[in-house]
Motif scaffolding. Structure first.
Motif, mmCIF file in Angstrom:
data_model
loop_
_atom_site.group_PDB
_atom_site.id
_atom_site.type_symbol
_atom_site.label_atom_id
_atom_site.label_comp_id
_atom_site.label_asym_id
_atom_site.label_seq_id
_atom_site.Cartn_x
_atom_site.Cartn_y
_atom_site.Cartn_z
ATOM 1 N N HIS A 162 0.804 -1.229 0.000
ATOM 2 C CA HIS A 162 0.000 0.000 0.000
ATOM 3 C C HIS A 162 0.835 1.277 0.000
ATOM 4 O O HIS A 162 0.411 2.294 0.546
ATOM 5 N N GLU A 201 3.831 3.617 -2.631
ATOM 6 C CA GLU A 201 4.306 3.765 -4.010
ATOM 7 C C GLU A 201 5.524 2.884 -4.226
ATOM 8 O O GLU A 201 6.292 2.678 -3.298
ATOM 9 N N PRO A 202 5.700 2.357 -5.395
ATOM 10 C CA PRO A 202 4.950 2.566 -6.626
ATOM 11 C C PRO A 202 3.725 1.660 -6.768
ATOM 12 O O PRO A 202 2.975 1.776 -7.726
ATOM 13 N N SER A 235 0.827 1.401 -5.204
ATOM 14 C CA SER A 235 -0.496 2.033 -5.206
ATOM 15 C C SER A 235 -0.841 2.548 -6.603
ATOM 16 O O SER A 235 -1.961 2.365 -7.092
ATOM 17 N N SER A 236 0.115 3.181 -7.247
ATOM 18 C CA SER A 236 -0.119 3.706 -8.597
ATOM 19 C C SER A 236 -0.280 2.586 -9.620
ATOM 20 O O SER A 236 -1.112 2.681 -10.527
ATOM 21 N N ILE A 237 0.499 1.535 -9.490
ATOM 22 C CA ILE A 237 0.393 0.405 -10.414
ATOM 23 C C ILE A 237 -0.988 -0.234 -10.282
ATOM 24 O O ILE A 237 -1.668 -0.496 -11.277
ATOM 25 N N GLU A 238 -1.403 -0.453 -9.054
ATOM 26 C CA GLU A 238 -2.707 -1.071 -8.812
ATOM 27 C C GLU A 238 -3.846 -0.193 -9.339
ATOM 28 O O GLU A 238 -4.791 -0.690 -9.960
ATOM 29 N N ALA A 239 -3.746 1.105 -9.139
ATOM 30 C CA ALA A 239 -4.767 2.034 -9.638
ATOM 31 C C ALA A 239 -4.815 2.020 -11.157
ATOM 32 O O ALA A 239 -5.892 2.068 -11.764
ATOM 33 N N ARG A 240 -3.668 1.941 -11.791
ATOM 34 C CA ARG A 240 -3.622 1.922 -13.261
ATOM 35 C C ARG A 240 -4.265 0.653 -13.807
ATOM 36 O O ARG A 240 -4.994 0.689 -14.797
#
Length: 148
Positions: free
Chosen positions: A129, A131-132, A134-139
């Protein structure tokens, strides 16, 4: 602690990661798939708690590769890119409740991408939870929402 390493042997790292994170989830986002690329990952895909694949719609992807993924329990999403564009990411993301790993680079889920081409990827491990990850999961979630 987050670790980052460069890897050329994508298949070996994917297989090792799925062993180190048994029962984790696995998300794959790639433009190209083939049965020969999926075949060596069959046991790994079956061992994941959930697995999803977002795959680009293009003329080289064959229906039997999509069927193979579905037969292994993978939730398959087809990304239809706007005209004159190609869905072309190569993201492999594994996550348990607290830990995650990601391989991002040039390897499609094809025999050449996994075994024969000269490919290069970053392999990252760490806490889920932050970075990176969080951003990968959101993408990945955004790709899924834009897919069929």
């Amino acid at each position: 602690m987050t670790t980052v390493q460069t890897v050329d042997n994508a298949l070996d790292f994917l297989l090792q990661a799925t062993k180190e994170f048994p029962y984790a989830s696995l998300d794959i986002c790639t433009g190209y798939i083939s049965t020969n690329g999926i075949f060596p990952l069959q046991d790994a895909l079956k061992s994941m708690s959930t697995s999803r694949a977002v795959v680009g719609l293009n003329p080289t992807n064959r229906l039997n590769a999509f069927r193979m993924l579905r037969g292994l329990g993978v939730q398959v999403y087809v990304y239809v890119a706007p005209s004159r564009t190609i869905f072309h990411p190569k993201i492999y993301f594994g996550a348990s409740e607290m830990q995650a790993w990601a391989m991002i680079g040039s390897s499609n889920l094809t025999e050449s991408g996994m075994l024969t081409n000269i490919e290069h990827n970053l392999f990252i491990t760490g806490q889920r939870h932050i970075e990176p990850f969080s951003s990968i999961e959101a993408r990945i979630e955004a790709f899924i929402k834009q897919s069929y």
